[in-house]
Design a protein around this motif. Structure first.
Motif, PDB file in Angstrom:
ATOM      1  N   LEU A   1       0.841  -1.195   0.000  1.00  0.00           N
ATOM      2  CA  LEU A   1       0.000   0.000   0.000  1.00  0.00           C
ATOM      3  C   LEU A   1       0.876   1.244   0.000  1.00  0.00           C
ATOM      4  O   LEU A   1       1.938   1.270   0.611  1.00  0.00           O
ATOM      5  N   ALA A   2       0.395   2.279  -0.657  1.00  0.00           N
ATOM      6  CA  ALA A   2       1.043   3.588  -0.580  1.00  0.00           C
ATOM      7  C   ALA A   2       0.538   4.257   0.693  1.00  0.00           C
ATOM      8  O   ALA A   2      -0.664   4.360   0.901  1.00  0.00           O
ATOM      9  N   ASN A   3       1.430   4.639   1.568  1.00  0.00           N
ATOM     10  CA  ASN A   3       1.079   5.334   2.811  1.00  0.00           C
ATOM     11  C   ASN A   3       0.058   4.599   3.671  1.00  0.00           C
ATOM     12  O   ASN A   3      -1.010   5.136   3.978  1.00  0.00           O
ATOM     13  N   PRO A   4       0.360   3.377   4.096  1.00  0.00           N
ATOM     14  CA  PRO A   4      -0.586   2.674   4.970  1.00  0.00           C
ATOM     15  C   PRO A   4      -0.702   3.374   6.327  1.00  0.00           C
ATOM     16  O   PRO A   4       0.227   4.057   6.765  1.00  0.00           O
ATOM     17  N   ASP A   5      -1.847   3.201   6.970  1.00  0.00           N
ATOM     18  CA  ASP A   5      -2.042   3.727   8.316  1.00  0.00           C
ATOM     19  C   ASP A   5      -1.266   2.906   9.345  1.00  0.00           C
ATOM     20  O   ASP A   5      -0.924   3.405  10.412  1.00  0.00           O
ATOM     21  N   ALA A   6      -1.014   1.641   9.019  1.00  0.00           N
ATOM     22  CA  ALA A   6      -0.247   0.769   9.919  1.00  0.00           C
ATOM     23  C   ALA A   6       0.338  -0.389   9.126  1.00  0.00           C
ATOM     24  O   ALA A   6      -0.246  -0.852   8.147  1.00  0.00           O
ATOM     25  N   THR A   7       1.495  -0.843   9.587  1.00  0.00           N
ATOM     26  CA  THR A   7       2.161  -2.025   9.038  1.00  0.00           C
ATOM     27  C   THR A   7       2.595  -2.889  10.205  1.00  0.00           C
ATOM     28  O   THR A   7       3.245  -2.404  11.136  1.00  0.00           O
ATOM     29  N   VAL A   8       2.241  -4.166  10.162  1.00  0.00           N
ATOM     30  CA  VAL A   8       2.593  -5.099  11.229  1.00  0.00           C
ATOM     31  C   VAL A   8       3.162  -6.368  10.620  1.00  0.00           C
ATOM     32  O   VAL A   8       2.555  -6.938   9.710  1.00  0.00           O
ATOM     33  N   LYS A   9       4.300  -6.785  11.150  1.00  0.00           N
ATOM     34  CA  LYS A   9       4.908  -8.060  10.745  1.00  0.00           C
ATOM     35  C   LYS A   9       4.832  -9.001  11.933  1.00  0.00           C
ATOM     36  O   LYS A   9       5.262  -8.669  13.033  1.00  0.00           O
ATOM     37  N   LYS A  10       4.251 -10.174  11.709  1.00  0.00           N
ATOM     38  CA  LYS A  10       4.148 -11.200  12.750  1.00  0.00           C
ATOM     39  C   LYS A  10       4.902 -12.437  12.278  1.00  0.00           C
ATOM     40  O   LYS A  10       4.891 -12.763  11.089  1.00  0.00           O
ATOM     41  N   ARG A  11       5.532 -13.113  13.238  1.00  0.00           N
ATOM     42  CA  ARG A  11       6.325 -14.304  12.936  1.00  0.00           C
ATOM     43  C   ARG A  11       5.943 -15.421  13.889  1.00  0.00           C
ATOM     44  O   ARG A  11       5.774 -15.192  15.082  1.00  0.00           O
ATOM     45  N   SER A  12       5.826 -16.602  13.365  1.00  0.00           N
ATOM     46  CA  SER A  12       5.602 -17.788  14.189  1.00  0.00           C
ATOM     47  C   SER A  12       6.959 -18.327  14.603  1.00  0.00           C
ATOM     48  O   SER A  12       7.734 -18.773  13.750  1.00  0.00           O
ATOM     49  N   PRO A  13       7.285 -18.281  15.894  1.00  0.00           N
ATOM     50  CA  PRO A  13       8.614 -18.719  16.317  1.00  0.00           C
ATOM     51  C   PRO A  13       8.859 -20.210  16.080  1.00  0.00           C
ATOM     52  O   PRO A  13       9.987 -20.623  15.865  1.00  0.00           O
ATOM     53  N   LEU A  14       7.800 -21.001  16.066  1.00  0.00           N
ATOM     54  CA  LEU A  14       7.962 -22.443  15.926  1.00  0.00           C
ATOM     55  C   LEU A  14       8.405 -22.850  14.520  1.00  0.00           C
ATOM     56  O   LEU A  14       9.294 -23.673  14.354  1.00  0.00           O
ATOM     57  N   CYS A  15       7.804 -22.223  13.507  1.00  0.00           N
ATOM     58  CA  CYS A  15       8.106 -22.653  12.137  1.00  0.00           C
ATOM     59  C   CYS A  15       8.779 -21.575  11.294  1.00  0.00           C
ATOM     60  O   CYS A  15       9.235 -21.850  10.201  1.00  0.00           O
ATOM     61  N   GLY A  16       8.804 -20.340  11.798  1.00  0.00           N
ATOM     62  CA  GLY A  16       9.444 -19.262  11.063  1.00  0.00           C
ATOM     63  C   GLY A  16       8.579 -18.573  10.031  1.00  0.00           C
ATOM     64  O   GLY A  16       9.027 -17.664   9.339  1.00  0.00           O
ATOM     65  N   SER A  17       7.316 -18.978   9.910  1.00  0.00           N
ATOM     66  CA  SER A  17       6.404 -18.301   8.982  1.00  0.00           C
ATOM     67  C   SER A  17       6.265 -16.833   9.382  1.00  0.00           C
ATOM     68  O   SER A  17       6.258 -16.509  10.561  1.00  0.00           O
ATOM     69  N   THR A  18       6.143 -15.968   8.363  1.00  0.00           N
ATOM     70  CA  THR A  18       5.910 -14.547   8.630  1.00  0.00           C
ATOM     71  C   THR A  18       4.787 -14.029   7.736  1.00  0.00           C
ATOM     72  O   THR A  18       4.609 -14.485   6.606  1.00  0.00           O
ATOM     73  N   VAL A  19       4.060 -13.068   8.294  1.00  0.00           N
ATOM     74  CA  VAL A  19       3.033 -12.355   7.551  1.00  0.00           C
ATOM     75  C   VAL A  19       3.189 -10.881   7.895  1.00  0.00           C
ATOM     76  O   VAL A  19       3.248 -10.520   9.069  1.00  0.00           O
ATOM     77  N   THR A  20       3.271 -10.062   6.862  1.00  0.00           N
ATOM     78  CA  THR A  20       3.287  -8.616   7.046  1.00  0.00           C
ATOM     79  C   THR A  20       1.989  -8.071   6.464  1.00  0.00           C
ATOM     80  O   THR A  20       1.639  -8.380   5.323  1.00  0.00           O
TER      81      THR A  20
ATOM     82  N   GLN B   1      -2.857  -0.332  15.876  1.00  0.00           N
ATOM     83  CA  GLN B   1      -1.866   0.712  15.585  1.00  0.00           C
ATOM     84  C   GLN B   1      -2.487   1.875  14.823  1.00  0.00           C
ATOM     85  O   GLN B   1      -2.227   3.039  15.125  1.00  0.00           O
ATOM     86  N   ALA B   2      -3.297   1.574  13.836  1.00  0.00           N
ATOM     87  CA  ALA B   2      -3.912   2.628  13.029  1.00  0.00           C
ATOM     88  C   ALA B   2      -4.855   3.479  13.880  1.00  0.00           C
ATOM     89  O   ALA B   2      -4.867   4.701  13.753  1.00  0.00           O
ATOM     90  N   GLU B   3      -5.606   2.837  14.755  1.00  0.00           N
ATOM     91  CA  GLU B   3      -6.514   3.591  15.620  1.00  0.00           C
ATOM     92  C   GLU B   3      -5.733   4.462  16.610  1.00  0.00           C
ATOM     93  O   GLU B   3      -6.122   5.606  16.871  1.00  0.00           O
ATOM     94  N   GLN B   4      -4.646   3.944  17.137  1.00  0.00           N
ATOM     95  CA  GLN B   4      -3.822   4.727  18.071  1.00  0.00           C
ATOM     96  C   GLN B   4      -3.186   5.924  17.361  1.00  0.00           C
ATOM     97  O   GLN B   4      -3.138   7.006  17.905  1.00  0.00           O
ATOM     98  N   SER B   5      -2.727   5.719  16.148  1.00  0.00           N
ATOM     99  CA  SER B   5      -2.132   6.810  15.373  1.00  0.00           C
ATOM    100  C   SER B   5      -3.161   7.892  15.062  1.00  0.00           C
ATOM    101  O   SER B   5      -2.848   9.076  15.090  1.00  0.00           O
TER     102      SER B   5
END
Length: 150
Positions: free
Chosen positions: A28-47, A143-147
């Motif tokens: 996205l151009a200028n997102p209100d929030a960006t979050v990256k989460k990682r599963s420590p067990l398998c290393g999967s990530t989603v941003t 995050q977006a609501e807090q911002s």
């Protein structure tokens, strides 16, 4: 060896089709929030990137580096998240968690396609990867609501 066969059966054609057809992968151009989460067990990530308008997700982008189960979950989320509120996303996340951990009902529409992941309930090491997209989306809304209030 039967454990390996069970795991192979888990990756159904529907799960693989969802994983292969990932929506909303453009940043996205200028997102209100960006979050990256990682599963420590398998290393999967989603941003996840979002834009909110009046408390509803108006734009959504995702970068998914996960197993087919995590990809399938993210595919369902990405296809259905526009227009939803925090409460609706939290409800879907909580229902998915209950489905996996307590064999509860599948999440309600528009996330009812997550039912395809029910067989993964027996693979606890996959649960975190399956939940990543919804977890990241809820955190991004926070995050977006807090911002917006700052």
């Amino acid at each position: 060896m039967s454990g390996d066969n069970d795991l192979i059966k888990l990756y159904s054609g529907r799960i693989l089709a969802l994983a292969a057809d990932m929506p909303r992968t453009d940043p996205l151009a200028n997102p209100d929030a960006t979050v990256k989460k990682r599963s420590p067990l398998c290393g999967s990530t989603v941003t996840v990137e979002i834009k909110l308008v009046d408390g509803q997700i108006s734009e959504y982008g995702q970068d998914v580096k996960a197993c087919a189960l995590g990809q399938a979950a993210a595919s369902v989320v990405g296809a259905n998240v526009i227009g939803l509120t925090r409460a609706e996303v939290e409800q879907a996340r909580d229902a998915l968690k209950d489905m996996l951990k307590k064999d509860g009902p599948a999440p309600a529409s528009p996330f009812d396609d997550l039912e395809v992941l029910r067989p993964a309930r027996d693979y606890k090491n996959r649960h975190a990867s399956i939940l990543l997209a919804l977890d990241a989306t809820v955190e991004a809304i926070d995050q977006a609501e807090q911002s917006a209030c700052a």
